[in-house]
Scaffold this motif. Structure first.
Motif, short mmCIF file in Angstrom:
data_model
loop_
_atom_site.label_atom_id
_atom_site.label_comp_id
_atom_site.label_asym_id
_atom_site.label_seq_id
_atom_site.Cartn_x
_atom_site.Cartn_y
_atom_site.Cartn_z
N GLY A 1 0.84 -1.20 0.00
CA GLY A 1 0.00 0.00 0.00
C GLY A 1 0.87 1.24 0.00
O GLY A 1 2.09 1.16 -0.18
N PHE A 2 0.24 2.41 0.18
CA PHE A 2 0.99 3.65 0.09
C PHE A 2 1.13 4.36 1.42
O PHE A 2 1.50 5.52 1.47
CB PHE A 2 0.32 4.57 -0.95
CG PHE A 2 0.19 3.93 -2.31
CD1 PHE A 2 -1.04 3.78 -2.91
CD2 PHE A 2 1.31 3.46 -2.97
CE1 PHE A 2 -1.16 3.18 -4.16
CE2 PHE A 2 1.20 2.87 -4.21
CZ PHE A 2 -0.04 2.72 -4.80
N ARG A 3 0.85 3.63 2.53
CA ARG A 3 0.94 4.29 3.84
C ARG A 3 2.27 3.98 4.47
O ARG A 3 2.79 2.86 4.35
CB ARG A 3 -0.19 3.82 4.74
CG ARG A 3 -1.08 4.95 5.21
CD ARG A 3 -2.02 4.51 6.32
NE ARG A 3 -1.39 4.68 7.63
CZ ARG A 3 -1.12 3.68 8.46
NH1 ARG A 3 -1.42 2.45 8.16
NH2 ARG A 3 -0.54 3.92 9.62
N MET A 4 2.82 4.95 5.19
CA MET A 4 4.07 4.70 5.92
C MET A 4 3.71 4.59 7.39
O MET A 4 3.28 5.57 8.01
CB MET A 4 5.03 5.88 5.70
CG MET A 4 6.33 5.74 6.43
SD MET A 4 7.42 4.57 5.66
CE MET A 4 8.07 5.55 4.35
N PRO A 5 3.85 3.40 8.00
CA PRO A 5 3.47 3.27 9.42
C PRO A 5 4.51 3.92 10.32
O PRO A 5 5.67 4.08 9.95
CB PRO A 5 3.45 1.75 9.62
CG PRO A 5 4.37 1.22 8.59
CD PRO A 5 4.37 2.16 7.44
#
Lengths: 262, 219
Positions: A160-164
């Motif tokens: 996905g395109f989220r940075m945790p």
């Protein structure tokens, strides 16, 4: 040698592009390359230094960073931009080859050659038809492929395109499971989404340009077929009018882009 | 003095090249020089600072880094780029020599000083052979120095003053390996382009020679 050199190389291709092609080039330089250089590189600049793991075990941070970021976002984007810009070179090479042929004809003193001097040949703008149409269309097709491949690689590699904010790492030599904290996760997420959005816009522009070229091609063919049946002389007047309109559109777009580049 | 110099040199070379030669220049410019400057330099920037060993022994990290990286990947890469671009200078010098001769004698000595024939053809072929040679030498050097084109995450070091065997961790190992493979791929592509250009030129001029002789004989 840097992005500026790429801009010089691609600027030459601009003259022979369609209007949509010129918009694509502008979007590429302003919203992707410039953003990458002035903003994104700063955000990702300290990515390994500020990647902190909750352990004193030497080597754990290195190994966890390598595990979660096999190839950094910023490097993937730079590669994507290089690969996506390259098909335009095919067009530049084709145009250069045509110019070379015309110069050769001119030097031989061919009667067919309609130019008065070499300077005119150098400044001439070629219409996108014949073999140049095929080169141009293939370059758009390759651009689309590269964009799609890189977007997919991005999605696949980073889930996905989220940075945790937090990543749990249990690669050796980390003891058991260790919490690792990414630096500036929200800012990175924002820039990632921005770059993906602009990539999608570029894909749409490329698809639109492809459809426009195909439509033009089929219209021209059916017109030619129709004209050959009824009016052998009529097509010249219509084509001249269309040429003038195209020139007007492309000149106005060119002025916009020249304004940007200067 | 920086990479801009190499860029200007290659732009100059472009004028005297064949079609395949121009593709070679484009590949070197975009897929090697540009990638090196905007991407690779940043990956290897802090390689020494980020190289970590599981020990508190002073000097151990330095010694182990030096043992595993006698010459850093990035420096070898830069050397390779410079060495591979330089043989093209031979062609530039030869054309300049020809043009100088024509000005000096004030008459047309050559059909065109830039046309690849006669002595210039030999120079061009030599430059192609040298370029290919340098590419192969550097690829072999990379392979021998780093045991293949791998970059491991962990290396075991037992050089003095490290106590016994110490675990040392290389930073960004996967990313470095990916770009090393990219370097190898572009090198191989350039070797293929050079060999094609070599065969094309040899074939073209042997055919020309043969046809000339054939026409002469029949006259």
């Amino acid at each position: 040698m840097d992005w500026g050199a790429l801009h010089t190389i691609l600027g030459g291709v601009n003259k022979h592009s369609t209007s949509i092609g010129k918009i694509w080039l502008t979007v590429l330089f302003i919203f992707r390359i410039m953003i990458l250089v002035v903003a994104a590189e700063r955000v990702w600049g300290d990515e390994q230094d500020d990647f902190i793991c909750n352990t004193l075990q030497p080597g754990c941070k290195n190994v966890c960073y390598d595990h979660f970021f096999p190839i950094s976002h910023i490097r993937l984007w730079a590669l994507q931009l290089i690969f996506v810009s390259t098909p335009a070179l095919l067009v530049a090479m084709h145009v250069a080859y045509r110019r070379h042929e015309k110069k050769r004809q001119f030097r031989k003193g061919d009667q067919k050659c309609e130019f008065k001097d070499i300077e005119e040949i150098r400044k001439q703008r070629f219409r996108i038809e014949g073999s140049l149409w095929w080169t141009y269309t293939s370059s758009i097709f390759f651009r689309l492929i590269f964009e799609a491949v890189f977007m997919y690689a991005f999605y696949f590699m980073y889930d996905g395109f989220r940075m945790p904010r937090l990543m749990k790492c249990n690669a050796w030599p980390c003891p058991n499971t260790v919490d690792c904290f990414v630096s500036r996760p929200t800012e990175k997420t924002v820039f990632t989404i921005f770059m993906i959005a602009v990539s999608s816009i570029c894909i749409l522009l490329n698809v639109a340009e492809l459809c426009y070229l195909l439509t033009k091609f089929f219209l021209r063919r059916s017109k030619k077929a129709g004209n050959q049946k009824h009016h052998p002389n009529h097509e010249n007047k219509e084509e001249t009018k269309q040429n003038e309109m195209n020139e007007l559109i492309s000149d106005s777009c060119q002025n916009t882009v020249i304004g940007f580049s200067s | 003095m920086s990479w801009g110099f190499l860029r200007d040199l290659l732009s100059g070379v472009n004028k005297y090249s064949t079609g395949i030669g121009r593709i070679w220049v484009a590949v070197v410019f975009i897929f090697r020089l540009l990638v090196y400057i905007v991407v690779a330099e940043n990956i290897w920037k802090h390689e020494h600072d980020e190289f970590e060993c599981n020990t508190r022994q002073p000097g151990c990290e330095n010694v182990c880094f030096d043992h595993f990286f006698p010459v850093s990947h990035i420096r070898l890469w830069a050397l390779q780029l410079i060495m591979v671009s330089t043989p093209s200078l031979l062609v530039v010098f030869h054309v300049a020599y020809r043009e100088n001769r024509e000005t000096h004698h004030n008459q047309k000595l050559y059909k065109s000083p830039r046309k690849i024939d006669g002595g210039l053809l030999c120079t061009y072929l030599i430059s192609l052979i040298l370029k290919t040679g340098f590419e192969i030498v550097f690829l072999v050097l990379f392979y021998k120095l780093y045991n293949g084109f791998k970059v491991p995450r962990l290396v075991k070091c037992d050089v003095r003053p490290c106590p016994d065997t110490v675990d040392c961790y290389i930073s960004k190992a996967t990313e470095k390996m990916i770009f090393l493979h990219f370097l190898v791929a572009t090198s191989c592509l350039c070797i293929v382009l050079n060999l094609s250009e070599l065969s094309y030129l040899i074939f073209k001029y042997s055919l020309k020679c043969y046809l000339k002789r054939y026409i002469k004989e029949h006259q």
